[in-house]
Design a protein around this motif. Structure first.
Motif, PDB file in Angstrom:
ATOM      1  N   LEU A  22       0.815  -1.203   0.000  1.00 48.53           N
ATOM      2  CA  LEU A  22       0.000   0.000   0.000  1.00 48.53           C
ATOM      3  C   LEU A  22       0.845   1.247   0.000  1.00 48.53           C
ATOM      4  O   LEU A  22       1.816   1.352   0.723  1.00 48.53           O
ATOM      5  CB  LEU A  22      -0.894   0.009   1.253  1.00 48.53           C
ATOM      6  CG  LEU A  22      -2.019  -1.030   1.239  1.00 48.53           C
ATOM      7  CD1 LEU A  22      -2.594  -1.146   2.630  1.00 48.53           C
ATOM      8  CD2 LEU A  22      -3.088  -0.642   0.266  1.00 48.53           C
ATOM      9  N   ASN A 151     -11.798  -9.187   5.760  1.00 51.19           N
ATOM     10  CA  ASN A 151     -12.059  -7.946   6.491  1.00 51.19           C
ATOM     11  C   ASN A 151     -13.105  -8.241   7.575  1.00 51.19           C
ATOM     12  O   ASN A 151     -14.260  -8.521   7.269  1.00 51.19           O
ATOM     13  CB  ASN A 151     -12.569  -6.865   5.531  1.00 51.19           C
ATOM     14  CG  ASN A 151     -12.615  -5.496   6.175  1.00 51.19           C
ATOM     15  OD1 ASN A 151     -13.014  -5.350   7.325  1.00 51.19           O
ATOM     16  ND2 ASN A 151     -12.224  -4.470   5.413  1.00 51.19           N
ATOM     17  N   ILE A 225      -4.864  -6.002  -2.086  1.00 49.97           N
ATOM     18  CA  ILE A 225      -4.509  -5.385  -0.803  1.00 49.97           C
ATOM     19  C   ILE A 225      -5.337  -4.130  -0.548  1.00 49.97           C
ATOM     20  O   ILE A 225      -5.981  -3.989   0.497  1.00 49.97           O
ATOM     21  CB  ILE A 225      -3.003  -5.055  -0.751  1.00 49.97           C
ATOM     22  CG1 ILE A 225      -2.167  -6.322  -0.930  1.00 49.97           C
ATOM     23  CG2 ILE A 225      -2.650  -4.401   0.578  1.00 49.97           C
ATOM     24  CD1 ILE A 225      -0.679  -6.068  -0.985  1.00 49.97           C
ATOM     25  N   ASP A 226      -5.328  -3.211  -1.495  1.00 52.01           N
ATOM     26  CA  ASP A 226      -6.100  -1.978  -1.345  1.00 52.01           C
ATOM     27  C   ASP A 226      -7.590  -2.269  -1.193  1.00 52.01           C
ATOM     28  O   ASP A 226      -8.281  -1.657  -0.376  1.00 52.01           O
ATOM     29  CB  ASP A 226      -5.885  -1.052  -2.550  1.00 52.01           C
ATOM     30  CG  ASP A 226      -4.655  -0.164  -2.392  1.00 52.01           C
ATOM     31  OD1 ASP A 226      -4.158  -0.051  -1.262  1.00 52.01           O
ATOM     32  OD2 ASP A 226      -4.214   0.402  -3.400  1.00 52.01           O
ATOM     33  N   ALA A 229      -8.392  -3.485   2.287  1.00 49.46           N
ATOM     34  CA  ALA A 229      -8.244  -2.404   3.265  1.00 49.46           C
ATOM     35  C   ALA A 229      -9.380  -1.387   3.164  1.00 49.46           C
ATOM     36  O   ALA A 229      -9.827  -0.841   4.181  1.00 49.46           O
ATOM     37  CB  ALA A 229      -6.894  -1.717   3.080  1.00 49.46           C
ATOM     38  N   ARG A 230      -9.865  -1.158   1.947  1.00 47.71           N
ATOM     39  CA  ARG A 230     -10.929  -0.158   1.740  1.00 47.71           C
ATOM     40  C   ARG A 230     -12.334  -0.733   1.929  1.00 47.71           C
ATOM     41  O   ARG A 230     -13.313  -0.003   1.916  1.00 47.71           O
ATOM     42  CB  ARG A 230     -10.832   0.446   0.334  1.00 47.71           C
ATOM     43  CG  ARG A 230      -9.621   1.345   0.124  1.00 47.71           C
ATOM     44  CD  ARG A 230      -9.806   2.187  -1.142  1.00 47.71           C
ATOM     45  NE  ARG A 230      -9.911   1.349  -2.326  1.00 47.71           N
ATOM     46  CZ  ARG A 230      -8.924   1.174  -3.213  1.00 47.71           C
ATOM     47  NH1 ARG A 230      -7.751   1.760  -3.028  1.00 47.71           N
ATOM     48  NH2 ARG A 230      -9.105   0.420  -4.279  1.00 47.71           N
ATOM     49  N   ALA A 246      -1.549  -5.354   4.389  1.00 50.28           N
ATOM     50  CA  ALA A 246      -2.908  -4.827   4.419  1.00 50.28           C
ATOM     51  C   ALA A 246      -3.366  -4.586   5.859  1.00 50.28           C
ATOM     52  O   ALA A 246      -4.043  -3.600   6.152  1.00 50.28           O
ATOM     53  CB  ALA A 246      -3.869  -5.794   3.713  1.00 50.28           C
ATOM     54  N   LYS A 247      -2.975  -5.483   6.751  1.00 49.85           N
ATOM     55  CA  LYS A 247      -3.338  -5.357   8.169  1.00 49.85           C
ATOM     56  C   LYS A 247      -2.669  -4.140   8.799  1.00 49.85           C
ATOM     57  O   LYS A 247      -3.230  -3.492   9.695  1.00 49.85           O
ATOM     58  CB  LYS A 247      -2.947  -6.624   8.918  1.00 49.85           C
ATOM     59  CG  LYS A 247      -3.479  -6.720  10.350  1.00 49.85           C
ATOM     60  CD  LYS A 247      -3.117  -8.049  10.965  1.00 49.85           C
ATOM     61  CE  LYS A 247      -3.615  -8.156  12.401  1.00 49.85           C
ATOM     62  NZ  LYS A 247      -5.079  -8.190  12.485  1.00 49.85           N
ATOM     63  N   ASP A 248      -1.473  -3.812   8.339  1.00 52.13           N
ATOM     64  CA  ASP A 248      -0.812  -2.602   8.825  1.00 52.13           C
ATOM     65  C   ASP A 248      -1.626  -1.360   8.471  1.00 52.13           C
ATOM     66  O   ASP A 248      -1.645  -0.376   9.214  1.00 52.13           O
ATOM     67  CB  ASP A 248       0.595  -2.478   8.226  1.00 52.13           C
ATOM     68  CG  ASP A 248       1.573  -3.511   8.797  1.00 52.13           C
ATOM     69  OD1 ASP A 248       1.272  -4.050   9.885  1.00 52.13           O
ATOM     70  OD2 ASP A 248       2.597  -3.766   8.150  1.00 52.13           O
ATOM     71  N   ALA A 249      -2.308  -1.407   7.324  1.00 49.04           N
ATOM     72  CA  ALA A 249      -3.109  -0.270   6.875  1.00 49.04           C
ATOM     73  C   ALA A 249      -4.508  -0.270   7.486  1.00 49.04           C
ATOM     74  O   ALA A 249      -5.112   0.783   7.664  1.00 49.04           O
ATOM     75  CB  ALA A 249      -3.219  -0.274   5.350  1.00 49.04           C
ATOM     76  N   ASN A 250      -5.032  -1.467   7.792  1.00 43.41           N
ATOM     77  CA  ASN A 250      -6.380  -1.580   8.349  1.00 43.41           C
ATOM     78  C   ASN A 250      -6.389  -2.741   9.347  1.00 43.41           C
ATOM     79  O   ASN A 250      -6.316  -3.904   8.951  1.00 43.41           O
ATOM     80  CB  ASN A 250      -7.393  -1.833   7.233  1.00 43.41           C
ATOM     81  CG  ASN A 250      -8.820  -1.906   7.740  1.00 43.41           C
ATOM     82  OD1 ASN A 250      -9.069  -2.107   8.922  1.00 43.41           O
ATOM     83  ND2 ASN A 250      -9.775  -1.741   6.840  1.00 43.41           N
ATOM     84  N   ILE A 253      -8.208  -6.224   9.018  1.00 46.89           N
ATOM     85  CA  ILE A 253      -7.800  -7.282   8.091  1.00 46.89           C
ATOM     86  C   ILE A 253      -7.143  -8.422   8.857  1.00 46.89           C
ATOM     87  O   ILE A 253      -6.324  -8.201   9.758  1.00 46.89           O
ATOM     88  CB  ILE A 253      -6.820  -6.737   7.032  1.00 46.89           C
ATOM     89  CG1 ILE A 253      -7.431  -5.539   6.300  1.00 46.89           C
ATOM     90  CG2 ILE A 253      -6.438  -7.836   6.044  1.00 46.89           C
ATOM     91  CD1 ILE A 253      -8.771  -5.799   5.644  1.00 46.89           C
TER      92      ILE A 253
END
Length: 358
Positions: A22, A151, A225-226, A229-230, A246-250, A253
């Motif tokens: 990401l 998610n 990944i995006d 996360a979205r 992805a988990k780092d961003a959301n 996840i």
């Protein structure tokens, strides 16, 4: 200004895939490029790797340290890699997954590797057969597992099985990997068969499963990944390192390894037989696989590397989470993708039918 060059070609700079992440774009890598052509007398190296499957400064620092010019191209799948190598695309160093490695060896497309310094530093996983024999032709690089990313905000009951990717409650919110060995393999395992099966009846049953699943799928893609996360994708067949990022961003996840079992993979550096710059290729391998350098690759990509002596430099957070370094219990439920020989053509035909026919 020096002529050392770095060029990155991605299928679509807006996509972030397996070996992607990401917030990082091809433009960020292109910013490191130096203008001008590479002279015929200059030492150079042509690399072909998965998209964003290396730390941002690895190639740049190698260029600075050695003076070797690098042409760095990216591919999106192993089938694309194989097609390019069969055409003789002129690469000196490529990254192949385990089943593809065996195929390249069988078809005499890659050469043996001499002069690599760090085999003795490698993890036990690649010191055993079949890797101890295969390492004549490769340098094992990064590894991971294939499972299900999801998610938690939208998937209230955590998935446990490959069957969850066929759940009618998630129509249009599910993706499968755009890799035939992963997608067909998952369908085979779901049905209780070996994920490397070449039995035609079993493959026909797997094809039926995947065909039935198509109305549920959002798409076949390695770019999830995006979307996860979205909240656009709720369930994805996925590679472990991608889900870690992805988990780092959301934080919603998460990732599971299906109870029926799944694949682990080891991706390796290989040198094609027709490579024009083999000495430079080995020089790059001896650079990138140094413990501190390869640890930076792991910290960036979230995929474990194969150098045991790199562990003191790897992020403790990554070491302590199963997404980074799978537990022994998880690894007991995994197996490698095998070279299926002449049956690859049957899998190719089946994959084309699944993807492109209604």
């Amino acid at each position: 200004m020096k002529k050392h060059s770095l060029r990155v070609l991605a299928p679509d700079a807006s996509l972030l895939s397996r070996r992607q992440f990401l917030g990082y774009t091809a433009g960020a890598i292109l910013a490191m490029c130096m203008p001008g052509c590479v002279s015929s007398s200059e030492r150079r190296l042509n690399i072909y790797n998965y998209s964003y499957y290396i730390a941002p400064d690895t190639v740049k620092n190698f260029i600075h340290e050695t003076g070797i010019s690098v042409v760095y191209d990216e591919f999106s799948s192993q089938d694309v890699l194989f097609a390019k190598l069969k055409l003789g695309a002129g690469y000196d160093l490529v990254v192949a997954s385990d089943y593809m490695l065996r195929r390249l060896i069988r078809q005499q497309i890659i050469d043996t590797i001499d002069g690599f310094k760090y085999y003795s530093d490698m993890i036990d996983l690649v010191k055993k057969e079949p890797w101890s024999s295969l390492c004549r032709y490769c340098v094992p690089y990064l590894w991971g597992t294939t499972g299900i990313g999801y998610n938690r905000k939208y998937v209230k009951k955590a998935p446990t099985s490959w069957n969850d990717l066929w759940n009618e409650d998630y129509v249009g919110r599910v993706t499968m990997l755009d890799e035939k060995r992963d997608a067909i393999g998952a369908a085979l395992i779901k049905l209780g068969y070996n994920g490397n099966s070449c039995d035609h009846k079993q493959l026909a049953a797997a094809q039926k499963e995947l065909t039935h699943q198509k109305h549920i799928l959002r798409q076949y893609t390695n770019d999830y990944i995006d979307g996860l996360a979205r909240g656009e994708i709720w369930l994805a067949q996925a590679w472990s390192g991608d889900i870690s990022r992805a988990k780092d961003a959301n934080p919603n996840i998460d990732y599971i390894l299906p109870k029926e079992g799944s694949f682990f993979f080891v991706d390796s550096w290989c040198i094609p037989k027709d490579a024009a710059h083999k000495r430079e290729a080995v020089e790059f391998l001896n650079y990138v696989m140094q413990p501190e350098i390869i640890a930076k690759v792991t910290n960036f990509t979230s995929y474990p590397n194969t150098i045991a002596t790199s562990m003191p430099y790897v992020s403790k957070e990554l070491i302590n989470k199963p997404l980074g370094y799978p537990s022994a219990e998880m690894m007991k439920r995994t197996f490698a993708q095998e070279d299926i020989g002449a049956e690859e053509k049957n899998w190719d035909k089946m994959w084309e039918s699944i993807k492109f026919k209604n």
